[in-house]
Enzyme design. Structure first.
Site, PDB file in Angstrom:
ATOM      1  N   ARG A  51     -10.714  -1.653  -3.660  1.00  0.00           N
ATOM      2  CA  ARG A  51     -10.456  -2.775  -2.593  1.00  0.00           C
ATOM      3  C   ARG A  51     -12.468  -2.386  -1.682  1.00  0.00           C
ATOM      4  NH1 ARG A  51      -5.237   0.540   0.314  1.00  0.00           N
ATOM      5  NH2 ARG A  51      -3.785  -0.146  -1.439  1.00  0.00           N
ATOM      6  N   ASP A  54       0.673  -1.328  -0.535  1.00  0.00           N
ATOM      7  CA  ASP A  54       0.083   0.085  -0.229  1.00  0.00           C
ATOM      8  C   ASP A  54       0.990   1.315  -0.392  1.00  0.00           C
ATOM      9  OD1 ASP A  54      -1.662   1.897   0.915  1.00  0.00           O
ATOM     10  OD2 ASP A  54      -1.364   2.062   2.728  1.00  0.00           O
TER      11      ASP A  54
END
Length: 263
Positions: free
Chosen positions: A156, A8
């Site tokens: 996501r 991330d």
């Protein structure tokens, strides 16, 4: 052996504490007379930012406040209007929040010397990441691949960004890859993609503290907050949770041992 790590960005490799979007979420709702708490604003962190706003609007307390003020719950038009305010406000300051977290650049260099490929996913759009990547690269961090929600059907917790990373990195099977992030949506993304999944605490949104706060908090208070964040990441599917990004090497060694044993 692990072939690739998919990181991330904000709260994991850059922007210690993931503060770039936080103030903007608070401001766009405050503009409409809705006072969010920082904890509420962080709850969906890691999602595509429009999806994040949509999730905030669906929170029971937020929807109730909206009903009291406007006589109805927020709808898709409200989400669009909130996001229309959010994006330009975030773009104005995003370049200030691309500083690599302590240990991130060194970790990336160590992994590369081991022949491990570096991918990345994010909750930011490509337009936003065009700002972040330039600033981060100037400060020493540039993964091999970046996939944003703009390039896939959905962000996501869907696994599509991780799958696209696998294709671009020419890495298969997914079990030879590790997803690393700081939010529950990161953990779900990694697990949904069939990857080993690692959560990071310090510098992350689940902990939600600046470097100064981490250093200055009484030890027992910090431990309590770390334990709470750890539980949330584990509940979301993390195989491992580490205190700091620089500790990933030790976890990768453990994963390699488990893989060698047939897992």
């Amino acid at each position: 052996m692990i072939k690739a790590v998919v990181f991330d960005w904000a709260g994991t490799m850059v922007d210690y504490g993931c503060f770039a979007p936080l103030a903007v979420f608070l401001q766009v709702f405050e503009k409409r007379g809705i006072e969010l708490t920082a904890e509420e604003a962080r709850e969906p962190m890691g999602m595509l930012k429009r999806d994040h706003i949509q999730a905030l609007c669906k929170m029971e307390r937020v929807a109730t406040l909206w009903q009291e003020k406007y006589g109805r719950t927020p709808d898709e038009n409200d989400v669009d209007e909130l996001y229309a305010d959010f994006e330009p406000m975030l773009m104005e300051t995003l370049h200030e929040y691309a500083t690599p977290v302590p240990g991130a650049v060194e970790l990336a260099n160590r992994l590369r010397t081991q022949g491990i490929k570096l991918g990345s996913t994010t909750g930011y759009t490509r337009k936003m990441m065009d700002v972040v990547t330039v600033s981060a690269k100037e400060q020493g961090y540039a993964p091999d691949v970046l996939v944003t929600p703009s390039e896939v059907p959905a962000g996501r917790p869907y696994p599509w960004m991780c799958y696209q990373n696998a294709m671009l990195l020419d890495c298969y099977p997914m079990g030879d890859m590790v997803k690393v992030g700081d939010t529950m949506s990161d953990m779900k993304e990694g697990r949904n993609a069939g990857m080993w999944t690692v959560g990071v605490l310090k510098g992350g949104s689940e902990l939600g503290l600046s470097q100064e706060e981490v250093q200055q908090l009484p030890a027992e208070v910090l431990e309590e907050k770390l334990a709470r964040a750890t539980d949330r990441l584990l509940e979301a599917g993390a195989h491992y949770v580490i205190d700091e990004i620089g500790g990933l090497d030790e976890v990768l060694a453990k994963i390699n041992e488990r893989m060698a044993a047939g897992e």
